[in-house]
Design a protein around this motif. Structure first.
Motif, PDB file in Angstrom:
ATOM      1  N   LEU A   1       0.841  -1.193   0.000  1.00  0.00           N
ATOM      2  CA  LEU A   1       0.000   0.000   0.000  1.00  0.00           C
ATOM      3  C   LEU A   1       0.877   1.244   0.000  1.00  0.00           C
ATOM      4  N   VAL A   2       0.773   2.027  -1.054  1.00  0.00           N
ATOM      5  CA  VAL A   2       1.581   3.235  -1.201  1.00  0.00           C
ATOM      6  C   VAL A   2       0.665   4.438  -1.372  1.00  0.00           C
ATOM      7  N   GLU A   3       0.899   5.458  -0.563  1.00  0.00           N
ATOM      8  CA  GLU A   3       0.126   6.699  -0.657  1.00  0.00           C
ATOM      9  C   GLU A   3       1.079   7.878  -0.748  1.00  0.00           C
ATOM     10  N   ALA A   4       0.950   8.654  -1.815  1.00  0.00           N
ATOM     11  CA  ALA A   4       1.784   9.845  -2.009  1.00  0.00           C
ATOM     12  C   ALA A   4       3.271   9.533  -1.878  1.00  0.00           C
TER      13      ALA A   4
ATOM     14  N   LYS B   1       2.696   2.533   3.219  1.00  0.00           N
ATOM     15  CA  LYS B   1       1.841   2.627   4.398  1.00  0.00           C
ATOM     16  C   LYS B   1       1.486   1.267   4.985  1.00  0.00           C
TER      17      LYS B   1
ATOM     18  N   ARG C   1      -1.451  -5.430   1.728  1.00  0.00           N
ATOM     19  CA  ARG C   1      -2.759  -6.084   1.654  1.00  0.00           C
ATOM     20  C   ARG C   1      -2.524  -7.580   1.508  1.00  0.00           C
TER      21      ARG C   1
ATOM     22  N   ASP D   1      -6.335  -4.995   4.640  1.00  0.00           N
ATOM     23  CA  ASP D   1      -5.241  -4.028   4.686  1.00  0.00           C
ATOM     24  C   ASP D   1      -4.629  -3.983   6.085  1.00  0.00           C
TER      25      ASP D   1
ATOM     26  N   TYR E   1      -1.639  -1.796   8.226  1.00  0.00           N
ATOM     27  CA  TYR E   1      -0.860  -0.557   8.150  1.00  0.00           C
ATOM     28  C   TYR E   1       0.318  -0.581   9.123  1.00  0.00           C
TER      29      TYR E   1
ATOM     30  N   GLN F   1       3.758   0.554  -9.159  1.00  0.00           N
ATOM     31  CA  GLN F   1       4.764   1.552  -8.808  1.00  0.00           C
ATOM     32  C   GLN F   1       5.822   1.669  -9.912  1.00  0.00           C
TER      33      GLN F   1
END
Length: 488
Positions: free
Chosen positions: A254-257, A261, A264, A269, A271, A292
């Motif tokens: 899980l990648v955010e910005a 993070k 899965r 999910d 974290y 990515q």
């Protein structure tokens, strides 16, 4: 508030990383697709026969000890091993045999007696191997090659001045031809290229660093078998509170910005503050990191060789055999041409026979032996493996029959086979390659993935497909290098 780390894969590097992060104060969880820990470093039980499934040579045991010591534990309370008196036995079709004694003077005398090679040649070769190791190990094995301070510290500056003496500009075979006169001894020392899945006629002579580990430092055997490396470190990790989720294959990171993070797995999910990938780097980018940015240059690199292994329970004792045994091909260059150029298996392959029952009696019934019978083969490129395996088995049996003067097939009680396809399915190793990208060029050491992501913050990498490379000691060092980058 306690920081949390999620590790993808419980190979030996993943377990070591879990321990090191737990010692740093992290809450650590490991997600593993298989039902057991260890990755390639696992075991197989076939009736009364036990086999170490994967890596069979144990060097640099201090790297295992260091993990226990870091956790404040006495290594001997968890893990015990002995130094071998004979590191390996070598056999050729013409009846020549050679024992590689751990005692260098005795080994040199054996070489002089059997091959007529001057004792001094052995001592000089191993001095050169030690020189390469002492020049490069502090830099390349213990530090990240992808950090600026690695290249500007005093160790690096010394290495620059020694470049011409470190074998970077010649192949392993070229260096060994200059060192030795007897073709069999050249072949013996060329064999060390296979320790990281490479071709001695292409890989740089820098890899002549490897004999130093086996001869000058020594080869060892865990008293409970190689799988005990996994079991003992796994036990330690659980004592430190590491939580394992077996049978939970990670589906994506899980990648955010631009920040990792979590992960899965099974649609759920999870974290965390950081994510560590112990999965093969190539397959990781093809699956859990497919959305990515891709390191295209690294992904295009040629892969190392793979292995075809027959686990045979043999209902007879062969007193002439030891823990490690090699039956050499009569045409080594052609064997490697088949592996790396043709993508096939040569009809006269070099056979590695590992027999742990010679040191651990309960690995086979009385009067019997557990034969881990391996040949180097190409990685999986869609070949007709069923046909190739059948042909290879016939050739292996015929070769062993000739040299040992026996009938191997009539002695096999149980059998299991591991080939590049099953290596990939069980360990997620791209194309079943044992060591990730190959080392068949002088820049190979610089073409391994870093122990961190340059584009995704808080995503780290460890294991045999990234820096510093494959094999138990390097995998453990990858965990060390990686976790030293992480702030507690």
């Amino acid at each position: 508030m306690t920081k949390k780390a999620l590790i993808i894969g419980s190979g030996i590097a993943g377990i070591a990383a879990a321990i090191r992060l737990a010692v740093k104060g992290f809450d650590v969880e490991v997600f593993e697709g298989n039902s057991y820990p260890g990755g390639k470093l696992s075991e197989i039980q076939l009736g009364e026969y036990r086999f170490d499934a994967g890596p069979s040579l144990f060097t640099l045991p201090e790297q295992v000890d260091a993990v226990f010591q870091l956790a404040g534990k006495e290594p001997k309370e968890y893990f015990a091993y002995d130094k071998l008196d004979v590191t390996c036995q070598y056999f050729w079709e013409d009846g020549t045999s050679l024992k590689a004694y751990a005692d260098l003077n005795r080994f040199a005398k054996e070489v002089q007696s059997k091959l007529g090679e001057a004792e001094l040649s052995i001592h000089e070769a191993l001095r050169q191997s030690a020189f390469i190791y002492n020049s490069l190990a502090p830099l390349f094995m213990n530090r990240s090659l992808h950090r600026f301070d690695t290249w500007t510290n005093p160790l690096a500056l010394k290495s620059y001045l020694r470049m011409g003496k470190l074998g970077i500009f010649s192949t392993m075979n070229e260096a060994n031809q200059k060192q030795f006169t007897h073709p069999k001894l050249i072949q013996l020392f060329n064999r060390y290229a296979t320790y990281n899945g490479s071709n001695p006629y292409e890989t740089p002579a820098t890899l002549n660093i490897i004999p130093h580990l086996e001869f000058n430092i020594g080869a060892f055997f865990p008293k409970k078998g190689m799988h005990d490396i996994t079991q003992s470190l796994f036990k330690l990790s659980e004592e430190l509170g590491v939580n394992y989720h077996f049978g939970q294959k990670v589906e994506r990171v899980l990648v955010e910005a631009g920040v990792a993070k979590g992960i899965r797995a099974k649609g759920e999910d999870h974290y965390a503050d950081l994510v560590v990938n112990n999965m093969d780097m190539v397959n990781a980018y093809k699956t859990i990191l497919k959305d990515q940015r891709q390191p295209k240059l690294l992904l295009k690199q040629a892969k190392s060789s793979s292995a075809l292994i027959f686990y045979w329970g043999v209902k007879r004792d062969f007193p002439e055999l030891d823990l490690h045994n090699i039956f050499f091909s009569d045409n080594y260059p052609l064997e490697f041409e088949h592996i790396f150029k043709r993508g096939t298996i040569y009809e006269d392959p070099t056979i590695y026979l590992n027999i742990t029952s010679t040191h651990k009696n309960d690995d086979a019934p009385a009067g019997c032996m557990n034969w881990f019978t391996m040949i180097n083969v190409p990685n999986n490129q869609g070949q007709d493996w069923d046909q190739m395996i059948a042909e290879a088995k016939r050739n292996i049996i015929h070769k062993l029959n000739r040299i040992l003067k026996t009938d191997v097939e009539s002695l096999i009680e149980v059998e299991e086979i591991l080939d590049p396809r099953t290596i990939e399915s069980k360990t997620s190793s791209a194309q079943g390659a044992l060591y990730g990208n190959s080392s068949n060029n002088k820049f190979a050491a610089f073409l391994r993935h870093a122990n961190y992501s340059s584009s995704i913050k808080n995503l780290y990498f460890c294991g045999g497909s990234v820096h510093p490379g494959g094999g138990i000691p390097l995998c453990l060092l990858s965990a060390k290098i990686m976790t030293e980058m992480v702030e507690g």
